[in-house]
Write an enzyme that holds these catalytic residues in place. Structure first.
Site, mmCIF file in Angstrom:
data_model
loop_
_atom_site.group_PDB
_atom_site.id
_atom_site.type_symbol
_atom_site.label_atom_id
_atom_site.label_comp_id
_atom_site.label_asym_id
_atom_site.label_seq_id
_atom_site.Cartn_x
_atom_site.Cartn_y
_atom_site.Cartn_z
ATOM 1 N N HIS A 42 14.658 -2.498 64.160
ATOM 2 C CA HIS A 42 14.284 -3.882 64.422
ATOM 3 C C HIS A 42 12.788 -4.112 64.194
ATOM 4 O O HIS A 42 11.960 -3.506 64.866
ATOM 5 C CB HIS A 42 14.649 -4.180 65.880
ATOM 6 C CG HIS A 42 14.382 -5.565 66.323
ATOM 7 N ND1 HIS A 42 13.463 -5.874 67.292
ATOM 8 C CD2 HIS A 42 14.938 -6.744 65.936
ATOM 9 C CE1 HIS A 42 13.462 -7.175 67.508
ATOM 10 N NE2 HIS A 42 14.345 -7.731 66.700
ATOM 11 N N HIS A 85 7.624 -12.183 62.214
ATOM 12 C CA HIS A 85 8.597 -12.759 63.138
ATOM 13 C C HIS A 85 8.269 -14.200 63.505
ATOM 14 O O HIS A 85 9.136 -15.073 63.493
ATOM 15 C CB HIS A 85 8.690 -11.922 64.410
ATOM 16 C CG HIS A 85 9.647 -12.472 65.410
ATOM 17 N ND1 HIS A 85 9.281 -13.410 66.355
ATOM 18 C CD2 HIS A 85 10.970 -12.252 65.602
ATOM 19 C CE1 HIS A 85 10.337 -13.732 67.087
ATOM 20 N NE2 HIS A 85 11.374 -13.037 66.653
#
Ligand code: G3P
Ligand code: CA
Length: 297
Positions: A42, A85
């Site tokens: 991730h 992100h």
């Protein structure tokens, strides 16, 4: 453990080596097999290195041997896809402001590593200072067909051309057709519209519908059938999963990759429920849990 075992070594490799492992390459056919459990790094190995930097990808891919590198996409003012992100650069660089208002050359001036050293001194590395924000091109140039990619279209309403750019890049780097059918590239989004846009551009790309916790807890079989009509799987928050809704999702023919599972006890619980993989900041932990889990079976 990782600090002693690997980060210094890994950073050395990042600097010294341009070679890549072929171990996790998508030429293996089983990534979409519902019996295969996948380990998704991730934001890269973001527990050990600054998220969405080449250092984090290198550790996730090469050292920890995750099946996938996860990449969140944002798009610059001049239309370049970058790995980040947030919609702003504030949290993960020394700059401030929205990505959409900055050119790539402005983004490239930013330091995307020092914040991590300050926030996580136990994993700080001198080499993280001054790391740059990678473009999708740079990631594909480094790993090409020798890695598997789990790519999220972030904030697609802010970047209407994002999906088209992404599909063009996949084609440019030879990551289309057979490879995507085998699951070398997965496309994920919280936005159904964005996934449907991708599907219209390339109907073979495997899609994963990300779900907020509140959506998962009220999923009906009808909802799952609709998702199954365009996606191969769902990615819910692991906190919203129960044994019952896991079964319901799997019974509707969907892969199930919860995010973001960082503790071993939660990893074990997810496996007991019947997930087909997890997103984790600690791919090494999940590999350990998986080994024990398989040995017990
Ligand atoms: O993409 C799965 C997971 O990463 C979704 O949450 O906020 O970390 O992108 P986020
Ligand atoms: Ca993500």
């Amino acid at each position: 453990m990782m600090k002693q075992m690997g980060v210094t070594m890994v950073v050395g490799m990042v600097v010294a080596s341009s070679s890549v492992s072929t171990e996790a390459a998508g030429k293996e056919k089983g990534l979409l097999d519902p019996n295969r459990i996948v380990n998704v790094a991730h934001r890269g190995a973001s527990g050990y290195a600054p998220e969405h930097t080449m250092a984090a990808y290198e550790i996730g891919h090469k050292t920890l041997k995750a099946d996938y590198i996860e990449i969140d996409l944002q798009m610059t003012k001049d239309g370049q896809l970058i790995a980040m992100h947030d919609e702003t650069v504030d949290r993960t660089t020394n700059g401030s402001g929205a990505v959409k208002d900055k050119t790539l050359s402005e983004i490239k001036e930013l330091d995307a590593g020092s914040w991590f050293n300050e926030a996580y001194p136990a994993y700080a590395e001198e080499h993280y200072k001054g790391l740059s924000v990678p473009t999708l091109d740079e990631i594909f140039e480094r790993y090409g067909k020798h890695a598997n990619y789990y790519i999220e279209t972030k904030s697609p309403e802010v970047y209407p051309r994002m999906e088209k750019k992404l599909v063009e890049k996949l084609s440019q780097y030879g990551l289309s057709s057979d490879r995507i059918r085998q699951g070398q590239v997965m496309i994920q989004s919280f936005s159904r519209d964005s996934l449907l846009k991708v599907k219209e551009l390339d109907h073979q790309l495997p899609l994963v519908q990300l779900l907020e916790a509140s959506e998962t807890t009220r999923l009906t079989t009808k909802d799952l059938q609709v998702i199954q009509s365009y996606a191969v799987g769902v990615g819910p928050s692991f906190k919203s999963l129960t044994r019952e809704n896991t079964k319901q999702i799997r019974d509707n023919g969907l892969l199930l990759h919860p995010y973001t599972v960082n503790e071993k006890a939660d990893m074990k619980r997810m496996l007991d429920y019947g997930v087909t993989g997890v997103f984790t900041n600690y791919a090494d932990r999940f590999n350990e849990v998986l080994r024990t889990y398989k040995n017990k079976k």
